[in-house]
Motif scaffolding. Sequence first.
Motif, PDB file in Angstrom:
ATOM      1  N   UNK A  74       0.832  -1.201   0.000  1.00  0.00           N
ATOM      2  CA  UNK A  74       0.000   0.000   0.000  1.00  0.00           C
ATOM      3  C   UNK A  74       0.868   1.253   0.000  1.00  0.00           C
ATOM      4  N   UNK A  75       1.885   1.291   0.850  1.00  0.00           N
ATOM      5  CA  UNK A  75       2.758   2.470   0.941  1.00  0.00           C
ATOM      6  C   UNK A  75       3.530   2.715  -0.352  1.00  0.00           C
ATOM      7  N   UNK A  76       3.822   1.641  -1.084  1.00  0.00           N
ATOM      8  CA  UNK A  76       4.537   1.764  -2.356  1.00  0.00           C
ATOM      9  C   UNK A  76       3.601   2.127  -3.508  1.00  0.00           C
ATOM     10  N   UNK A  77       2.294   2.217  -3.212  1.00  0.00           N
ATOM     11  CA  UNK A  77       1.332   2.579  -4.247  1.00  0.00           C
ATOM     12  C   UNK A  77       0.849   1.415  -5.079  1.00  0.00           C
ATOM     13  N   UNK A  78       1.142   0.192  -4.659  1.00  0.00           N
ATOM     14  CA  UNK A  78       0.764  -0.972  -5.455  1.00  0.00           C
ATOM     15  C   UNK A  78      -0.551  -1.626  -5.098  1.00  0.00           C
ATOM     16  N   UNK A  79      -1.110  -1.280  -3.926  1.00  0.00           N
ATOM     17  CA  UNK A  79      -2.331  -1.965  -3.512  1.00  0.00           C
ATOM     18  C   UNK A  79      -3.549  -1.482  -4.276  1.00  0.00           C
ATOM     19  N   UNK A  80      -3.720  -0.182  -4.411  1.00  0.00           N
ATOM     20  CA  UNK A  80      -4.910   0.343  -5.107  1.00  0.00           C
ATOM     21  C   UNK A  80      -5.026  -0.190  -6.535  1.00  0.00           C
ATOM     22  N   UNK A  81      -3.940  -0.180  -7.342  1.00  0.00           N
ATOM     23  CA  UNK A  81      -4.068  -0.747  -8.694  1.00  0.00           C
ATOM     24  C   UNK A  81      -4.395  -2.240  -8.686  1.00  0.00           C
ATOM     25  N   UNK A  82      -3.846  -2.952  -7.705  1.00  0.00           N
ATOM     26  CA  UNK A  82      -4.124  -4.383  -7.604  1.00  0.00           C
ATOM     27  C   UNK A  82      -5.602  -4.621  -7.273  1.00  0.00           C
ATOM     28  N   UNK A  83      -6.141  -3.813  -6.375  1.00  0.00           N
ATOM     29  CA  UNK A  83      -7.554  -3.945  -6.022  1.00  0.00           C
ATOM     30  C   UNK A  83      -8.465  -3.551  -7.180  1.00  0.00           C
ATOM     31  N   UNK A  84      -8.021  -2.608  -7.994  1.00  0.00           N
ATOM     32  CA  UNK A  84      -8.834  -2.131  -9.120  1.00  0.00           C
ATOM     33  C   UNK A  84      -8.747  -3.074 -10.325  1.00  0.00           C
ATOM     34  N   UNK A  85      -7.783  -3.979 -10.307  1.00  0.00           N
ATOM     35  CA  UNK A  85      -7.528  -4.833 -11.469  1.00  0.00           C
ATOM     36  C   UNK A  85      -8.541  -5.946 -11.649  1.00  0.00           C
ATOM     37  N   UNK A  86      -9.423  -6.130 -10.674  1.00  0.00           N
ATOM     38  CA  UNK A  86     -10.340  -7.254 -10.705  1.00  0.00           C
ATOM     39  C   UNK A  86     -11.265  -7.255 -11.836  1.00  0.00           C
TER      40      UNK A  86
END
Length: 86
Positions: A74-86
């Motif tokens: 999340x801190x690296x900015x990778x969680x939001x795109x991963x969650x949106x990728x569904x």
Amino acid sequence: MPPILMYTTPTCGYCMAAKRLLTAKGADFQEINVAAEPGRRAEMVQRAAGRRTVPQIFIGGRHIGGFDDLNALDRAGGLDPLLAAG
């Protein structure tokens, strides 16, 4: 949003922190309580490449790791795109 699966125990502070973070992101997740379902712990260890601690978090079938790994993602900015990728 991709499916999220989290192996937890009820008294685990890191599990609670992971649930809070995912809930704050608006993410729905399936939780498997390995204390209530001890047979699922072996499944968790196998899926998590031998890791035995909880939580073990999977997003879209991808092993993320524990809370520290989720938080770092999340801190690296990778969680939001991963969650949106569904």
